[in-house]
Each structure stands twice: as structure tokens, then as C-alpha cells.
Design a protein around this motif. Structure first.
Motif, short mmCIF file in Angstrom:
data_model
loop_
_atom_site.label_atom_id
_atom_site.label_comp_id
_atom_site.label_asym_id
_atom_site.label_seq_id
_atom_site.Cartn_x
_atom_site.Cartn_y
_atom_site.Cartn_z
N MET A 73 19.00 -43.40 33.07
CA MET A 73 20.45 -42.94 31.50
C MET A 73 20.61 -41.39 31.59
SD MET A 73 21.53 -44.13 28.69
CE MET A 73 21.13 -45.59 29.93
N ASN A 74 21.92 -41.47 31.46
CA ASN A 74 22.43 -39.69 31.43
C ASN A 74 22.16 -39.37 29.54
OD1 ASN A 74 23.21 -39.60 33.64
ND2 ASN A 74 24.96 -40.27 32.82
N LYS A 75 21.99 -38.58 29.92
CA LYS A 75 21.62 -37.45 28.18
C LYS A 75 22.08 -36.54 28.29
CE LYS A 75 16.52 -40.27 26.95
NZ LYS A 75 15.50 -39.36 26.71
N PRO A 76 22.67 -35.75 27.09
CA PRO A 76 24.14 -35.19 27.67
C PRO A 76 23.13 -33.80 27.72
CG PRO A 76 23.25 -36.12 24.78
CD PRO A 76 23.08 -36.71 25.73
N LEU A 77 21.67 -33.89 27.69
CA LEU A 77 21.32 -32.10 27.81
C LEU A 77 20.33 -32.40 29.57
CD1 LEU A 77 20.18 -30.60 25.00
CD2 LEU A 77 21.77 -30.18 25.85
N SER A 78 20.49 -33.34 29.89
CA SER A 78 20.48 -33.86 31.14
C SER A 78 20.10 -32.48 32.46
CB SER A 78 20.01 -35.24 31.81
OG SER A 78 20.00 -35.79 32.88
N GLY A 79 18.97 -32.38 33.09
CA GLY A 79 19.57 -31.46 34.01
C GLY A 79 19.26 -29.92 33.59
N LYS A 80 19.34 -29.73 32.50
CA LYS A 80 19.48 -28.12 31.83
C LYS A 80 17.44 -27.97 30.93
CE LYS A 80 23.97 -28.03 31.82
NZ LYS A 80 24.69 -27.46 32.79
N THR A 81 17.43 -27.02 31.72
CA THR A 81 16.43 -26.57 31.77
C THR A 81 16.72 -25.35 29.88
OG1 THR A 81 15.37 -26.41 33.47
CG2 THR A 81 14.76 -25.00 32.14
N ILE A 82 15.46 -25.46 29.50
CA ILE A 82 16.17 -24.45 27.92
C ILE A 82 14.59 -23.94 27.24
CG2 ILE A 82 16.24 -24.50 25.41
CD1 ILE A 82 17.89 -26.64 25.38
N LEU A 83 14.95 -22.60 27.56
CA LEU A 83 13.84 -21.59 27.07
C LEU A 83 13.82 -21.18 25.84
CD1 LEU A 83 11.67 -19.97 28.52
CD2 LEU A 83 13.50 -17.72 29.09
N GLY A 130 14.50 -34.81 24.13
CA GLY A 130 15.43 -36.52 23.38
C GLY A 130 16.23 -36.53 24.07
N LEU A 131 17.00 -35.51 24.01
CA LEU A 131 18.17 -35.56 24.51
C LEU A 131 18.71 -35.00 25.96
CD1 LEU A 131 20.32 -32.93 21.88
CD2 LEU A 131 20.74 -35.46 22.32
N GLY A 132 17.05 -35.16 26.35
CA GLY A 132 17.40 -34.98 27.78
C GLY A 132 16.59 -33.58 28.63
N ALA A 133 16.88 -32.54 27.47
CA ALA A 133 16.77 -31.31 28.40
C ALA A 133 14.91 -31.09 28.98
CB ALA A 133 16.62 -30.11 27.23
N THR A 146 6.74 -30.78 24.90
CA THR A 146 7.56 -30.81 25.74
C THR A 146 7.22 -30.62 27.50
OG1 THR A 146 6.79 -28.70 26.37
CG2 THR A 146 8.40 -28.38 24.17
N ARG A 147 5.79 -31.56 27.38
CA ARG A 147 5.40 -31.96 28.65
C ARG A 147 5.12 -30.26 29.72
NH1 ARG A 147 7.52 -36.63 27.43
NH2 ARG A 147 6.74 -37.92 26.62
N ASN A 148 4.98 -29.33 29.47
CA ASN A 148 5.11 -27.98 30.25
C ASN A 148 3.32 -27.04 29.27
OD1 ASN A 148 6.76 -28.55 31.79
ND2 ASN A 148 8.70 -28.44 30.70
N PRO A 149 3.09 -26.26 30.30
CA PRO A 149 2.17 -25.55 29.38
C PRO A 149 3.71 -24.36 28.54
CG PRO A 149 2.50 -25.22 32.12
CD PRO A 149 3.39 -25.75 31.48
N VAL A 150 2.97 -23.59 27.64
CA VAL A 150 3.37 -22.67 26.84
C VAL A 150 2.93 -21.33 27.58
CG1 VAL A 150 3.20 -22.28 24.65
CG2 VAL A 150 3.62 -24.30 24.88
#
Length: 419
Positions: free
Chosen positions: A1-11, A32-35, A58-62
Motif C-alpha cells: 500500500m503506497n503512502k505519501p511518505l513511504s520510503g522517506k526517512t525523517i530525522l 502513519g503516512l509511511g515515513a 517510531t519503532r526506532n531507538p531514540v
């Protein structure tokens, strides 16, 4: 399912202000937008919101400490800097603005910001007098001249007790800026979208009514998705289980008659109509002015037909000679003969798309967080959308609708050129 921010990494950098708690909502929206969202918190930020909260979202370490090197194979702040498609700091205190403007690197966030080549989006939050201080103004101007994008603070009641400019922009505003920077112009920019959601209420007396199990969640997801794609959204909603989304114009109604009038009034200024509300087919012929008291062993209610809103939209559309006709998406909640009933509804009510679901199916229908739908157009079944969150279903519906609108526009342009 494509989302607007799929494949983008935001710091995402979070600094030490009371508005740090809004970072949780911001993380949730972006994920939720795929980032992929990776968070760096200053020591001050951890005093307002625990890192574990953002880690779970985020399911990522902080990251909090430049000296806390967890992987011997790399340098953490460099890896974070290199991975980012966009760096965001929200909230940004006066302190971090000064560091960014003057090239200081004395903690994990400021060090990483010096190392990244990603575009930077900054959402400041501070006391009104701090925001207006010449030093802060100079730092903001210096950063803007280097290409930093700002989401300016809003005006209102501040945590310090002052009223003025300085409160952090709402998470939805920041998300809008993120989407614009990462994917450019929004596909529904300039479009006026009308969405109906929830169940209608047909009063028997002041304390009793007829309604249905609709929660409004599907309509809300559609309105949110349209908003995030740049549309100007009006949401007409009846009885719902939750508050409507931010960033849309909300019109509250109770009955089917009220919803009918609200929709038809706005139809001439609408480009797309999505009728996701569950509207009562019937209403009591007589509504008691006072609470009805028990008398007989049985009670008979005489019901009369409510106006068919989707039918009225279709008829208005078919008579719209010389006017721009809205693109119409209807919903069909069925329990039997899904395809037959959906296509019949599509034809009779002159819709461009019908979204049909079997509300007896587990994971679909009223009150759930997920949905399972079939989408039908003039040529029959377009797509079966398997079980997924209602927001994900909404994203896919807009992709299908935009393809349909583009095809209709191309066909119309072709006819014009033949004249």
C-alpha cells in the motif's frame, strides 16, 4: 500500500520546551503516512517526555547522547545525518536556534544537524518576548537565508501564562510542511472535497432516537487523507464515536434531513463528494415534544422515508448542464449480494465509484479500526482492497479516485479538441 511518505526517512529533533509532548502526535502522524522516523532528543526534552514514548511510536531507538555509541561499525550521529531525507526540529527552542545559526555542536542534536546535508524544517516554540527578541530574530533570519524552512509559531495562550505568538504549530501543520517539502505539490491541491461521516439520529422524543452502528471512522480517515493531499475539506458528520480530525471544516448535524440540506447547500461549490455516512432510511412520522411515558404493553411507531442524499446528489449532477460536475463516491454497506447491490447502487445513483463492504465480515464495517472493501466503477470491479486500517483504505481510495478524475478530465479535453 503506497503512502505519501513511504520510503522517506525523517530525522526529528525534539528540544526542551513544554511543547515537547506534541512530538508524540507528530511521530504518530508521520509514521502513519509511511515515513521512517528517527528521533534525537536533547537532555531538556527528556525532562518533558520520556524517550521510550517516542521509541514505541517510531519503532526506532531514540538518540540522546553523542557519546552513546551503540554500534562499533559506525558513528551514530553521522549515520543519522546521512540517512535523513529531511531533518525536522519540533519544538525548536531559542537555544537550538542560536546553536544552528552559529554552528555550535555541543550535544547529539546540534552535532547531527551540522553533519547532515538534508533540508531542514524548524518549528519554533517559546515565550512571546523570547520570540520577539532581536537575537532570536537575527538567528531566524540567518537560518532562513541559508535555506532553512520555518513553520512559524501560532498565537494563543502560552504555558508561561502570556498570550501571544510563540506556541508550537499544531502537528498537522508541521506534517503538511513535511509532505510539501518531500513530495512537492499535493495531488488534491485546489480541490474542494465534501465528506459525510457517522450515523444520523432520528428523534422519537427528546431522549430517544433511531440510529445505527456507524462510528464515523471511515469518513474521518477519508477526510484526513484528503486534507493531507492538499484538499480544502468540509466534513459533514452526524453521530460519531470520536472527535473529527483537525484541519478540516466541520459541520455537525443530527438527522438525515439536516445532512441532506447541508450537503445540497454546498454541492455547487464542491469538486468531489464522498458520501461515507450511514444515513437512516426512515424517520418517525411524529416526534413527541416531551418524553413518552409507558402506557400500553406495545408501542407502534409510524415511519416515513428520509430523502436519499446520494440519489439527490446524482440527480443534481445529471442536471448540471453548463456546470462543473463533482466526482461522486458512494458507499454501500451490505450483508448479502455485495457486487449485485453495489453495481445497482452505482448505476441508480449516478456515482463515479462505489465502495462496498460486507459489514458481517470480521474486520470490516462499523466500529472497527480496519475495513475490507471492493471498489466498483462504470466497468465493474476496479479493485478488491484487503483488510487494512481505515486510513490505509482511505489512501488507496484517493489514489483510485485521482486516476478516475484524471481519466475523466483527459476524455473531456479530448472532446473539446474535436470541436
Amino acid at each position: 500500500m503506497n503512502k505519501p511518505l513511504s520510503g522517506k526517512t525523517i530525522l526529528l529533533g525534539v528540544t526542551g520546551g513544554i511543547a515537547a509532548y506534541k512530538a508524540a502526535t507528530l511521530c504518530s502522524r508521520l509514521v502513519g503516512l509511511g515515513a521512517t522516523v528517527k528521533v534525537i532528543m536533547t537532555e531538556g526534552a527528556t525532562k518533558f517526555i520520556p524517550p521510550l514514548t517516542l521509541q514505541v511510536l517510531t519503532r526506532n531507538p531514540v538518540a540522546t547522547d553523542v557519546f552513546d555509541e551503540r554500534e562499533a561499525a559506525g558513528v551514530q550521529h553521522i549515520d543519522l545525518a546521512d540517512a535523513a531525507d529531511l531533518a525536522v526540529i519540533a519544538p525548536a527552542t531559542a537555544n537550538i536556534l542560536s546553536k544552528l545559526a552559529n554552528g555550535l555542536a555541543d550535544d547529539m542534536l546540534s552535532t547531527t544537524m551540522l553533519a547532515t546535508t538534508a533540508p531542514l524544517l524548524v518549528a519554533p516554540a517559546m515565550n512571546v518576548h523570547m520570540w520577539e527578541h532581536p537575537a532570536v530574530i537575527e538567528n531566524v533570519n540567518k537560518l532562513a537565508s541559508r535555506g532553512v524552512t520555518f513553520v512559524e509559531p501560532g498565537t494563543g495562550q502560552l504555558a508561561c501564562g502570556y498570550v501571544g505568538k510563540g506556541r508550537l504549530a499544531e502537528p498537522d501543520e508541521i506534517v503538511d510542511a513535511v509532505v510539501k517539502m518531500l513530495i512537492g505539490e499535493k495531488p488534491l491541491a485546489g480541490k474542494r472535497v465534501l465528506v459525510t461521516a457517522g450515523g444520523t439520529v432520528e428523534r422519537i422524543d427528546p431522549v430517544r432516537y433511531i440510529t445505527n452502528d456507524s462510528s464515523g471512522k471511515m469518513g474521518f480517515a477519508i477526510a484526513e487523507s484528503a486534507r493531507d493531499r492538499g484538499a480544502e475539506v468540509t466534513l459533514i458528520c452526524g453521530r460519531t464515536d470520536a472527535a473529527p480530525p483537525n484541519g478540516v471544516r466541520v459541520v455537525k448535524v443530527d438527522s438525515a434531513m439536516e445532512m441532506h440540506d447541508a450537503v445540497m447547500k454546498r454541492l455547487p461549490n464542491t469538486d468531489v463528494v464522498v458520501k461515507a455516512a450511514a444515513v437512516a432510511d426512515y424517520r418517525p412520522l411524529h416526534r413527541a415534544a416531551h418524553k413518552m411515558k409507558k402506557s400500553n404493553e406495545s408501542l407502534t411507531l409510524e415511519l416515513v422515508r428520509n430523502p436519499d442524499i446520494l440519489q439527490a446528489i446524482g440527480e443534481w449532477k445529471s442536471e448540471a448542464a453548463g456546470r462543473d460536475k463533482p466526482y461522486v463516491i458512494g458507499f454501500a454497506a451490505e450483508t448479502t449480494d455485495l457486487e449485485k447491490n453495489a453495481i445497482d447502487k452505482l448505476i441508480r445513483k449516478k456515482c463515479d465509484l462505489i465502495v462496498a463492504n460486507d459489514v458481517t465480515e470480521s474486520g470490516a464495517g462499523f466500529g472497527t479500526e480496519t475495513n475490507i472493501v471492493n471498489v466498483y466503477g462504470a466497468l465493474g470491479l476496479i479493485e478488491r482492497i484487503p483488510q487494512m486500517t481505515k486510513r490505509a483504505v482511505a489512501e488507496r481510495l484517493w489514489e483510485l479516485a485521482q486516476s478516475g478524475m484524471n481519466a475523466a478530465k483527459s476524455a473531456g479535453d479530448g472532446k473539446e479538441s474535436e470541436r
